[in-house]
Structures are given as structure tokens and as C-alpha cells.
Design a protein around this motif. Structure first.
Motif, PDB file in Angstrom:
ATOM      1  N   ASN A 411       0.859  -1.180   0.000  1.00  0.00           N
ATOM      2  CA  ASN A 411       0.000   0.000   0.000  1.00  0.00           C
ATOM      3  C   ASN A 411       0.895   1.229   0.000  1.00  0.00           C
ATOM      4  OD1 ASN A 411      -1.986   1.920   0.312  1.00  0.00           O
ATOM      5  ND2 ASN A 411      -2.956   0.933   2.096  1.00  0.00           N
ATOM      6  N   GLY A 412       1.204   1.721  -1.205  1.00  0.00           N
ATOM      7  CA  GLY A 412       2.166   2.810  -1.300  1.00  0.00           C
ATOM      8  C   GLY A 412       3.556   2.331  -0.925  1.00  0.00           C
ATOM      9  N   GLU A 413       4.185   2.999   0.045  1.00  0.00           N
ATOM     10  CA  GLU A 413       5.536   2.631   0.488  1.00  0.00           C
ATOM     11  C   GLU A 413       5.522   1.533   1.543  1.00  0.00           C
ATOM     12  OE1 GLU A 413       8.281   3.832  -0.880  1.00  0.00           O
ATOM     13  OE2 GLU A 413       7.035   4.997  -2.268  1.00  0.00           O
ATOM     14  N   LYS A 414       4.354   1.150   2.026  1.00  0.00           N
ATOM     15  CA  LYS A 414       4.258   0.183   3.117  1.00  0.00           C
ATOM     16  C   LYS A 414       3.897  -1.212   2.595  1.00  0.00           C
ATOM     17  CE  LYS A 414       2.649   3.678   6.433  1.00  0.00           C
ATOM     18  NZ  LYS A 414       1.541   4.054   7.363  1.00  0.00           N
ATOM     19  N   THR A 415       4.459  -2.240   3.236  1.00  0.00           N
ATOM     20  CA  THR A 415       4.104  -3.632   2.970  1.00  0.00           C
ATOM     21  C   THR A 415       3.838  -4.307   4.311  1.00  0.00           C
ATOM     22  OG1 THR A 415       5.415  -3.747   0.950  1.00  0.00           O
ATOM     23  CG2 THR A 415       4.839  -5.831   1.987  1.00  0.00           C
ATOM     24  N   TYR A 416       2.686  -4.978   4.440  1.00  0.00           N
ATOM     25  CA  TYR A 416       2.322  -5.568   5.723  1.00  0.00           C
ATOM     26  C   TYR A 416       1.416  -6.769   5.501  1.00  0.00           C
ATOM     27  CZ  TYR A 416      -1.418  -2.201   4.698  1.00  0.00           C
ATOM     28  OH  TYR A 416      -2.397  -1.460   4.083  1.00  0.00           O
ATOM     29  N   LEU A 417       1.264  -7.588   6.549  1.00  0.00           N
ATOM     30  CA  LEU A 417       0.415  -8.769   6.514  1.00  0.00           C
ATOM     31  C   LEU A 417      -0.917  -8.473   7.189  1.00  0.00           C
ATOM     32  CD1 LEU A 417       2.952 -11.615   7.451  1.00  0.00           C
ATOM     33  CD2 LEU A 417       2.175 -10.953   5.165  1.00  0.00           C
ATOM     34  N   MET A 418      -1.986  -9.073   6.655  1.00  0.00           N
ATOM     35  CA  MET A 418      -3.306  -8.988   7.283  1.00  0.00           C
ATOM     36  C   MET A 418      -3.885 -10.388   7.390  1.00  0.00           C
ATOM     37  SD  MET A 418      -5.276  -5.619   5.789  1.00  0.00           S
ATOM     38  CE  MET A 418      -6.036  -6.614   4.531  1.00  0.00           C
ATOM     39  N   THR A 419      -4.594 -10.639   8.475  1.00  0.00           N
ATOM     40  CA  THR A 419      -5.253 -11.922   8.670  1.00  0.00           C
ATOM     41  C   THR A 419      -6.746 -11.697   8.928  1.00  0.00           C
ATOM     42  OG1 THR A 419      -4.664 -11.889  11.015  1.00  0.00           O
ATOM     43  CG2 THR A 419      -3.165 -13.047   9.524  1.00  0.00           C
ATOM     44  N   GLU A 420      -7.432 -12.771   9.268  1.00  0.00           N
ATOM     45  CA  GLU A 420      -8.883 -12.763   9.391  1.00  0.00           C
ATOM     46  C   GLU A 420      -9.400 -11.613  10.242  1.00  0.00           C
ATOM     47  OE1 GLU A 420     -12.270 -15.810  11.139  1.00  0.00           O
ATOM     48  OE2 GLU A 420     -10.406 -16.610  10.301  1.00  0.00           O
ATOM     49  N   ASN A 421     -10.420 -10.916   9.719  1.00  0.00           N
ATOM     50  CA  ASN A 421     -11.120  -9.794  10.363  1.00  0.00           C
ATOM     51  C   ASN A 421     -10.334  -8.496  10.346  1.00  0.00           C
ATOM     52  OD1 ASN A 421     -13.430 -11.305  11.011  1.00  0.00           O
ATOM     53  ND2 ASN A 421     -12.477 -12.069  12.890  1.00  0.00           N
ATOM     54  N   GLN A 422      -9.175  -8.470   9.720  1.00  0.00           N
ATOM     55  CA  GLN A 422      -8.427  -7.220   9.581  1.00  0.00           C
ATOM     56  C   GLN A 422      -8.762  -6.583   8.233  1.00  0.00           C
ATOM     57  OE1 GLN A 422      -4.342  -8.545  10.288  1.00  0.00           O
ATOM     58  NE2 GLN A 422      -4.464  -7.729  12.373  1.00  0.00           N
ATOM     59  N   SER A 423      -8.592  -5.252   8.146  1.00  0.00           N
ATOM     60  CA  SER A 423      -8.958  -4.530   6.931  1.00  0.00           C
ATOM     61  C   SER A 423      -7.946  -3.431   6.647  1.00  0.00           C
ATOM     62  CB  SER A 423     -10.363  -3.919   7.073  1.00  0.00           C
ATOM     63  OG  SER A 423     -10.386  -2.962   8.131  1.00  0.00           O
ATOM     64  N   THR A 424      -8.005  -2.913   5.409  1.00  0.00           N
ATOM     65  CA  THR A 424      -7.132  -1.813   5.017  1.00  0.00           C
ATOM     66  C   THR A 424      -7.833  -0.977   3.957  1.00  0.00           C
ATOM     67  OG1 THR A 424      -4.852  -1.251   4.411  1.00  0.00           O
ATOM     68  CG2 THR A 424      -5.916  -2.980   3.114  1.00  0.00           C
ATOM     69  N   PHE A 425      -7.313   0.213   3.709  1.00  0.00           N
ATOM     70  CA  PHE A 425      -7.907   1.165   2.765  1.00  0.00           C
ATOM     71  C   PHE A 425      -6.858   1.567   1.737  1.00  0.00           C
ATOM     72  CE2 PHE A 425      -8.606   5.747   1.699  1.00  0.00           C
ATOM     73  CZ  PHE A 425      -9.739   5.559   0.905  1.00  0.00           C
ATOM     74  N   ILE A 426      -7.223   1.484   0.438  1.00  0.00           N
ATOM     75  CA  ILE A 426      -6.344   1.889  -0.664  1.00  0.00           C
ATOM     76  C   ILE A 426      -6.924   3.159  -1.276  1.00  0.00           C
ATOM     77  CG2 ILE A 426      -5.209   1.175  -2.793  1.00  0.00           C
ATOM     78  CD1 ILE A 426      -4.607  -0.705  -0.480  1.00  0.00           C
ATOM     79  N   PRO A 427      -6.285   4.328  -1.085  1.00  0.00           N
ATOM     80  CA  PRO A 427      -6.828   5.574  -1.641  1.00  0.00           C
ATOM     81  C   PRO A 427      -6.748   5.614  -3.166  1.00  0.00           C
ATOM     82  CG  PRO A 427      -5.181   5.988   0.080  1.00  0.00           C
ATOM     83  CD  PRO A 427      -5.071   4.556  -0.294  1.00  0.00           C
ATOM     84  N   ILE A 428      -7.518   6.506  -3.766  1.00  0.00           N
ATOM     85  CA  ILE A 428      -7.434   6.742  -5.209  1.00  0.00           C
ATOM     86  C   ILE A 428      -6.005   7.152  -5.573  1.00  0.00           C
ATOM     87  CG2 ILE A 428      -8.186   8.265  -7.092  1.00  0.00           C
ATOM     88  CD1 ILE A 428     -10.911   8.419  -5.773  1.00  0.00           C
ATOM     89  N   GLY A 429      -5.465   6.548  -6.628  1.00  0.00           N
ATOM     90  CA  GLY A 429      -4.137   6.901  -7.095  1.00  0.00           C
ATOM     91  C   GLY A 429      -2.990   6.223  -6.374  1.00  0.00           C
ATOM     92  N   GLN A 430      -3.281   5.431  -5.331  1.00  0.00           N
ATOM     93  CA  GLN A 430      -2.219   4.768  -4.569  1.00  0.00           C
ATOM     94  C   GLN A 430      -1.751   3.501  -5.299  1.00  0.00           C
ATOM     95  OE1 GLN A 430      -0.055   5.424  -2.143  1.00  0.00           O
ATOM     96  NE2 GLN A 430      -1.091   4.844  -0.246  1.00  0.00           N
ATOM     97  N   VAL A 431      -0.435   3.348  -5.460  1.00  0.00           N
ATOM     98  CA  VAL A 431       0.117   2.118  -6.021  1.00  0.00           C
ATOM     99  C   VAL A 431      -0.024   1.013  -4.970  1.00  0.00           C
ATOM    100  CG1 VAL A 431       2.192   0.983  -6.898  1.00  0.00           C
ATOM    101  CG2 VAL A 431       1.705   3.359  -7.521  1.00  0.00           C
TER     102      VAL A 431
END
Length: 468
Positions: A411-431
Motif C-alpha cells: 500500500n504505497g511505500e508500506k508492505t504488511y500482513l493482514m489476517t482474518e477480520n483485519q482490513s485496510t484502505f487503498i486511496p485513489i491513485g495509490q500504487v
């Protein structure tokens, strides 16, 4: 060497709504647990030991590659047509590719969407055809007709070569009912199966003689081709300029070397819902039932429930097919006209002819659960070890919620792990990118929001499947 060449083009519009442009009938499991493509390959076991060459449309490349992978055939070559030009150019590509390194195999060309019930009889026909092909004949397989069918072309046999093979007197178009009755009663006519066997160089020689423009266009398209993972991508400009013609018109009706081997093996091209009903197991009331079906006072019908309970009361001679986004109800004697509904869908600018709610990708599959004017909800399944492309969107943002498995998120400059019931947001224009580093499928819900939600709003920067 006997090389199977499997042609997996075509849209199968008469089997709508199950068959769609992006997932046509050859990639569906209609008659048993294997898809029609996989069944075509499986029935070669015991008679042919070469890895097949597959010819399919560019749009279906990942679907085809995945079905070959499931059979342990990752080494199979897949020739990609940028646009269908009928069977003569498709087979020319396969023959040119097969002879590129100095080999000259016997080609057995098969359609990926045919059903053959009696596999031993099919094997015997191949063995009858092989010495004819080795002697320079262009062999076609004539199906022993079981009834006066008006949906197939016919082959009239000529003089006898042996007990099961003949010269070809002529090819004839699809007849009317009266003519078809005469053909069957005469015993001289056989259904044209669209299956052939010949040496690659013999086909190319005959094509050079009768249709040199097709040969030259295909030669140029293959010379300018690009190899990408399992795929051979022929040059689009050269191939699209190729005349469109069938092998029957281009070569078989003109050559003096045509031979026919008779085949009585429970063959069907499953060209309609009534044809599928005819070859399927029926209950005591003549019904073919697939999926979650309840019925009362129902006879001689085909009911196909893909996603929901379908119940029928007091119906006869109907075809009812339910999918996640469409339902077809037709009289069994009118199913040839299903393609007219597909044309209406196209004219109205709808997309139910194009794909299902479930769409297959090289990394897995997504199901479009819901959508509105400025939002779309998908259920995404990513295979273990698979990764979506590194990408961005100009017009939409995305919310990801993991249901099961582990997600590796860029997500942009960050790389991370997600497991069950976790969430994340990708903004418009974000690589961003999504990967499944685990051993089990990754399931997540994606909520898209924005002014435009089309699949063409994807800018890819890196992709392991050659889609950049």
C-alpha cells in the motif's frame, strides 16, 4: 509422432446463460466433472502420448492455462489468436509451429467442445486413420448418424479404402429436414465432425496450393510472435489481416487427397440445451436435473440450478437454466434461438453475454456480489502463492477485509500482513498490490467506491502474468 491439436475457440452462445463470451462452453463442466476441454484431453490417454498444443482466444488464455495446470500439463504450448479467423488459419498456425524446428508430426486436430461417450471406439478410429495420414491423406472423421439432424453438415462417402474408411465424394451444407431424411436413409452420408488427421507438411502444401493468402498471413503472424510464459502470442496485425475461412472450404472440399474414417462413438458437439439433455442421464419422467431442484408434475425437461433452489410445477418439454445473474426459460424445441436473446443483450448494451458474476483470473477468481452507481462489492479468492499485479486506479478507492487466510499487502511505500477480520484502505491513485503468501486460499471482501468502477481503470506496473 502424433501431435494432438485442440481448438478451443468459439463462444457457445446457444448455451447461454451458462456459456458466456469470457467463459464459453469448452471451459465448462457440462457432461461430467471435467470441463469439455479437459475431457477432450483425457480421452486421448492410452492412444496418444504427446503433450497437446492448444489454440484459443487471447481472452481465454488464463482460463485455458489453469485447466491444463490442473491436469499436470504446464508444458503444453498455447497458441493465442488475437481474433478468431475460423479453423483453416488456426490449424495453419499449429502446423507451422509444429514444423518450425524441422519436425513434421501427424496432427490430430480436435474441437475442445465435443462429447464422445465410447472412448475405445474413438481410439480405434484414430488407429484406422493413422496409416492413411502417414500415406499423405487428409483424413476427416465422419460420424455415423443416429437421426436426420439439420444442425450438422454432412460428408458423402466415396469409394471404399477398407472396412472403416472411404474416399470423400463431397461435403454438403446443413440440410433441411427432408434432405436430411434422405441422407440418413441412403446410408452414404455421415455427420461432419470437424475432426481431422494429417501430416503437418501435407496440410501446409494443400493450403499453399488452394489458399496461399491464409498460409502467408499465418506464417508472418507466427514469425512475429512473442513467447510469454506458456503462451505464444501471434502478431495481431498479421493475423487479423488473414482471410477468415474454415478448413472444409479452404482445403478439404478441394483436395484430391481427402479420406474419411467412420466413427460410431456416441459423439455430440453439445451445440444446444436440447443436445445436452439428449446426452445426459434422465429420471423416470424424462427429466435432466442439475443442482438444487424440486419438481412436481414435470416431464421431459432440463432444469439447471447453479445458485438457488429452482422449483417447477406442471411443466413439460422446458429448458430452465438459472445462474447468479440470469434465468433462461425455453421450450426444448426452440433452444436453437437462444442466440437471438444473446444478440438482444448485445444490442441493449448489457453485459450478461460477456461474463458471469464470477470472473476467473490467473491468480484466482472474483465474484461481483453487489454494485450501484458509485460502489461495487466483490468477493475475491487468491490462490496460494499467487499475486495480483502492482497497480493503481485513477477513479476509485478500495477497502479490503480479510475473511480467511493471510494477505500480504503493498500500500504505497508500506508492505504488511493482514489476517482474518483485519482490513485496510487503498486511496485513489495509490500504487498497491495483493499477494497470498500462505498455504490456503485467501478470501477477502473488496468494496470499491468512486466515479468510475470499470476494469479498464487499472494501470499495471508489474505483473507476473505478462499483463503490463
Amino acid at each position: 509422432m502424433l501431435l494432438p491439436v485442440i481448438m478451443a475457440g468459439g463462444s457457445g452462445s446457444r448455451l447461454w446463460p451458462l456459456s458466456r463470451q469470457l467463459n464459453p462452453k469448452q471451459f465448462l463442466a457440462l457432461a461430467d466433472n471435467l470441463t469439455m476441454l479437459q475431457a477432450t484431453i483425457a480421452r486421448l490417454e492410452g492412444v496418444i502420448h504427446s503433450v497437446p498444443c492448444l489454440i484459443c482466444n487471447e481472452q481465454h488464455r488464463f482460463l485455458a492455462a489453469e485447466q491444463l495446470r490442473q491436469m499436470g500439463l504446464e508444458a503444453a504450448e498455447i497458441l493465442l489468436e488475437p481474433e478468431g479467423r475460423n479453423t483453416a488459419p488456426a490449424i495453419a498456425l499449429a502446423a507451422l509451429n509444429a514444423t518450425a524446428n524441422g519436425d513434421d508430426p501427424i496432427l490430430l486436430t480436435l474441437a475442445a467442445d465435443h462429447l464422445i461417450r465410447n472412448v475405445p471406439a474413438f481410439h480405434r478410429a484414430i488407429q484406422v486413420a493413422l496409416p492413411l495420414a502417414e500415406a499423405g491423406k487428409l483424413v476427416t472423421f465422419g460420424i455415423v448418424p443416429t437421426h436426420p439432424e439439420t444442425g450438422y453438415g454432412y460428408i458423402q462417402r466415396g469409394t471404399s479404402l477398407d472396412q472403416h474408411s472411404f474416399t470423400v465424394a463431397r461435403f454438403v451444407e446443413k440440410p433441411n429436414v427432408e434432405t436430411a431424411n434422405g441422407y440418413v436413409d441412403s446410408g452414404e452420408y455421415f455427420w461432419n465432425s470437424g475432426m481431422f488427421m494429417f501430416r503437418a507438411s501435407r496440410y501446409l502444401d494443400e493450403l499453399r496450393h488452394f489458399q496461399p493468402d491464409i498460409l502467408e498471413a499465418c506464417r508472418e503472424a507466427l514469425l512475429k510472435s512473442e513467447h510469454d510464459i506458456h503462451f505464444i502470442r501471434v502478431d495481431s496485425d498479421a493475423f487479423v489481416a488473414c482471410p477468415e475461412n474454415s478448413i472444409d472450404y479452404a482445403v478439404m472440399e478441394k483436395t484430391e487427397s481427402a479420406a474419411m474414417v467412420t466413427l460410431d462413438a456416441g459423439w455430440s458437439d453439445i451445440g444446444s440445451w436440447s443436445a445436452l439433455r439428449d446426452v445426459s442421464g434422465k429420471d423416470a419422467n424424462g427429466n435432466v436435473l442439475k443442482g438444487d431442484v424440486l419438481y412436481e408434475s414435470t416431464q421431459n425437461s432440463l432444469v439447471y440450478a447453479e445458485n438457488r433452489l429452482v422449483a417447477t410445477v406442471g411443466v413439460d418439454d422446458l429448458v430452465i437454466v438459472e445462474t447468479k445473474d440470469a434465468v433462461l426459460v425455453a421450450h426444448k424445441n426452440k433452444v436453437q434461438d437462444v442466440k437471438k436473446i444473446v444478440e438482444q443483450i448485445k444490442v441493449q448494451g448489457r453485459n450478461e453475454h460477456f461474463n458471469h458474476r464470477e470472473v476467473y483470473r490467473p491468480w484466482g477468481v472474483y465474484d461481483c456480489i453487489d454494485n450501484g452507481e458509485r460502489y461495487q462489492v466483490k468477493r475475491i479468492t487468491v490462490r496460494p502463492g499467487a499475486k495480483l499485479s502492482v497497480q493503481m486506479h485513477h477513479h476509485r478507492a478500495e477497502h479490503w477485509i480479510v475473511v480467511s487466510g493471510t494477505a500480504k499487502v503493498t500500500n504505497g511505500e508500506k508492505t504488511y500482513l493482514m489476517t482474518e477480520n483485519q482490513s485496510t484502505f487503498i486511496p485513489i491513485g495509490q500504487v498497491h498490490a495483493l499477494e497470498n503468501p500462505g498455504k490456503i486460499p485467501l478470501e477477502l471482501i473488496e468494496v470499491q467506491s468512486g466515479s468510475y468502477l470499470g476494469e479498464d481503470d487499472i494501470v499495471r506496473f508489474e505483473d507476473r502474468y505478462g499483463r503490463t
